[in-house]
Design a protein around this motif. Sequence first.
Motif, PDB file in Angstrom:
ATOM      1  N   GLN A 148      60.365 -30.669  67.856  1.00  6.19           N
ATOM      2  CA  GLN A 148      59.478 -31.634  68.512  1.00  6.19           C
ATOM      3  C   GLN A 148      59.194 -31.158  69.933  1.00  6.19           C
ATOM      4  OE1 GLN A 148      61.335 -35.454  68.490  1.00  6.19           O
ATOM      5  NE2 GLN A 148      61.217 -35.681  66.284  1.00  6.19           N
ATOM      6  N   ARG A 178      60.905 -35.893  72.384  1.00  3.14           N
ATOM      7  CA  ARG A 178      62.327 -35.915  72.068  1.00  3.14           C
ATOM      8  C   ARG A 178      62.977 -37.169  72.635  1.00  3.14           C
ATOM      9  NH1 ARG A 178      63.196 -29.659  73.637  1.00  3.14           N
ATOM     10  NH2 ARG A 178      61.934 -28.859  71.941  1.00  3.14           N
ATOM     11  N   ASP A 215      66.517 -38.593  73.704  1.00  4.15           N
ATOM     12  CA  ASP A 215      67.908 -38.219  74.015  1.00  4.15           C
ATOM     13  C   ASP A 215      68.825 -39.337  73.573  1.00  4.15           C
ATOM     14  OD1 ASP A 215      67.223 -35.779  75.144  1.00  4.15           O
ATOM     15  OD2 ASP A 215      66.821 -36.700  77.095  1.00  4.15           O
TER      16      ASP A 215
END
Length: 194
Positions: A186, A191, A193
Amino acid sequence: MFINYITLMLINMAAGLVLLADFVYRGLDGANQKRWIPGFGLVGAIALVTGLPMIWTWPVIGSFNISFGETTVLFGGLYVAAAIAIAQGWDLLSLAVYAFFAGLTSIVIGLRIVNLGQTLQPLVAGLGFGLTGLGGVLAAPTLTYLRYNKSWRTAGAVVLLLAALVWAIIGYRAYWGHLESFGDWQPPVMRVDP
């Protein structure tokens, strides 16, 4: 993970070498050389668009940027210049002189890849670089002294087709693997986290 578009560069080179083999075999003394302009132009444009960012930004690990990026720029420049020269009706000898140095670079890189054991299959990659380079090194004699020697041109076309086959095999195998290994990739902005 990094973005790797060497696959595109490999298939582009394979297509370009097939076009060049056809040009060497049929086009040098053909009545309609202009038929190669779009193909040479397209191959050259893709090579420059992919090769220049690679040599400026080093998107892949280590010296692969040099091996693939710089040779792609050398040959991409040749393909674009060949398209322009054919369109203008210019003599191709100066490009053949340049091709000698680009080809010699490709041969040296191929030998060094084998020597260092780079890539997953260094002998195959070295062979691809070597055969491609041989085509460049022999461009000037093909355009001048041996232009009307059909056996020489046939042998040259075969060398170029073998190089194209090597790059196509490597490229399509890389596409096969990249579709799996990059399957979950990605962009950084997407993304999440944990």
